[in-house]
Design a protein around this motif. Structure first.
Motif, PDB file in Angstrom:
ATOM      1  N   MET A  73       0.764  -1.200  -0.106  1.00  0.00           N
ATOM      2  CA  MET A  73      -0.004   0.181   0.052  1.00  0.00           C
ATOM      3  C   MET A  73       0.772   1.266  -0.009  1.00  0.00           C
ATOM      4  O   MET A  73       0.578   2.308  -0.648  1.00  0.00           O
ATOM      5  CB  MET A  73      -1.108  -0.103   1.125  1.00  0.00           C
ATOM      6  N   SER A  76       1.923   1.790  -3.388  1.00  0.00           N
ATOM      7  CA  SER A  76       0.870   2.476  -4.409  1.00  0.00           C
ATOM      8  C   SER A  76       0.625   3.704  -4.139  1.00  0.00           C
ATOM      9  O   SER A  76       0.485   4.494  -4.914  1.00  0.00           O
ATOM     10  CB  SER A  76      -0.511   1.537  -3.998  1.00  0.00           C
ATOM     11  N   VAL A 227      -0.651  -2.562  -4.867  1.00  0.00           N
ATOM     12  CA  VAL A 227      -1.826  -3.188  -4.188  1.00  0.00           C
ATOM     13  C   VAL A 227      -2.275  -3.947  -4.878  1.00  0.00           C
ATOM     14  O   VAL A 227      -2.734  -5.341  -4.955  1.00  0.00           O
ATOM     15  CB  VAL A 227      -2.719  -2.249  -3.539  1.00  0.00           C
ATOM     16  N   THR A 228      -2.529  -3.558  -6.459  1.00  0.00           N
ATOM     17  CA  THR A 228      -3.325  -4.440  -7.457  1.00  0.00           C
ATOM     18  C   THR A 228      -2.583  -5.641  -7.820  1.00  0.00           C
ATOM     19  O   THR A 228      -3.163  -6.645  -7.859  1.00  0.00           O
ATOM     20  CB  THR A 228      -3.545  -3.590  -8.721  1.00  0.00           C
ATOM     21  N   GLY A 252      -7.580  -2.909  -0.120  1.00  0.00           N
ATOM     22  CA  GLY A 252      -6.936  -1.885  -1.326  1.00  0.00           C
ATOM     23  C   GLY A 252      -7.934  -0.950  -2.001  1.00  0.00           C
ATOM     24  O   GLY A 252      -7.270  -0.227  -2.354  1.00  0.00           O
TER      25      GLY A 252
END
Length: 278
Positions: A73, A76, A227-228, A252
């Motif tokens: 995270m 991201s 995150v993805t 997320g």
């Protein structure tokens, strides 16, 4: 006598279809939320549950303790924030130039900004990969920031140009008459007036970069994993831990969802006001 048929018609033609669309759109997310709070042993016994019999934070605790999801995270956040800063800097200056200056090829370039969004981003992956490899930027935040900016900037320039067009040129001229340079007029006059549009554009860029997957998968790696991509790694070769996967999806999605809910009025207002003129 006239009111009842009208009310019934409105319910059948408007309310029920709207409710069906909302349920269809939110259904998967609600299911994911319910599954994330379902204990792992129950998921193993009965499968994915629509509503948990007993609520549990087990999946979230396992997500934090057994994986590097919090670090993902952070990656991201760095990528999304960097893309937003770069995208806004380029978009604001370019939009001001397109709005205030008339030069050869202006309309063609503006049309190209729209056409770029018609092509799938997968077409840019190979050339961007080759460029980043030659520059030594693979598996870095800079690679993902530049790649995401290539997608976000064209539409952002088009949107901000329409927004700045709604600001009278006489304000620029008055500022320069008082002794401001062109850049000072942009900073002191145009930017404060265009701030709603700039904020809405920044939110669009941030959410786009946060949700991006293909560039993160191709240009990222072990050092930079967003995150993805991290959510995708929760799917095993022989087993899928639905509770852990659902918890990762919920966590997320939280930052982008919260950001949108906080700024939704400003976002919608900026988008619609910038589309009125120009």
């Amino acid at each position: 006598m006239i009111g009842k048929p009208t009310l019934t018609r409105r319910i059948l033609t408007t309310d029920l279809p709207a409710l069906g669309i909302v349920l269809l759109a939110l259904g998967p997310f609600l299911w994911m939320l319910m599954t994330s709070f379902t204990p792992q042993e129950r998921l193993a016994a009965v499968g994915v549950a629509i509503s948990p019999v007993s609520w549990s934070l087990e999946n979230y605790l396992r997500l934090i303790s057994r994986t590097s999801f919090l670090g993902n995270m952070v990656h991201s956040l760095i990528v999304a924030a960097g893309t937003t800063v770069l995208g806004l800097f380029v978009s604001v200056t370019a939009a001001y130039a397109f709005s205030r200056f008339r030069f050869a090829g202006r309309r063609v370039l503006m049309m190209q900004f729209l056409l770029v969004n018609m092509f799938p981003v997968v077409l840019l992956i190979l050339p961007l990969f080759v460029m980043m490899r030659r520059l030594g930027l693979l598996d870095t935040h800079a690679a993902l920031i530049i790649a995401n900016a290539t997608v976000a900037i064209p539409f952002s320039v088009w949107m901000l140009t329409s927004y700045i067009n709604a600001i009278p040129k006489s304000l620029d001229e008055a500022a320069m008459t008082d002794g401001c340079s062109r850049l000072q007029a942009l900073r002191r006059v145009i930017l404060p007036l265009a701030m709603p549009g700039i904020i809405s554009t920044g939110i669009y860029i941030f959410i786009t970069a946060w949700n991006e997957y293909l560039y993160a998968l191709t240009l990222g790696g072990r050092n930079v994993r967003t995150v993805t991509v991290a959510v995708q790694t929760l799917i095993g070769e022989y087993q899928i831990e639905w509770g852990l996967l659902s918890a990762g999806g919920v966590v997320g999605a939280l930052p982008a969802t919260i950001l949108f809910l906080i700024a939704q009025r400003r976002l919608i207002g900026g988008l619609t006001q910038g589309a009125v003129k120009g």
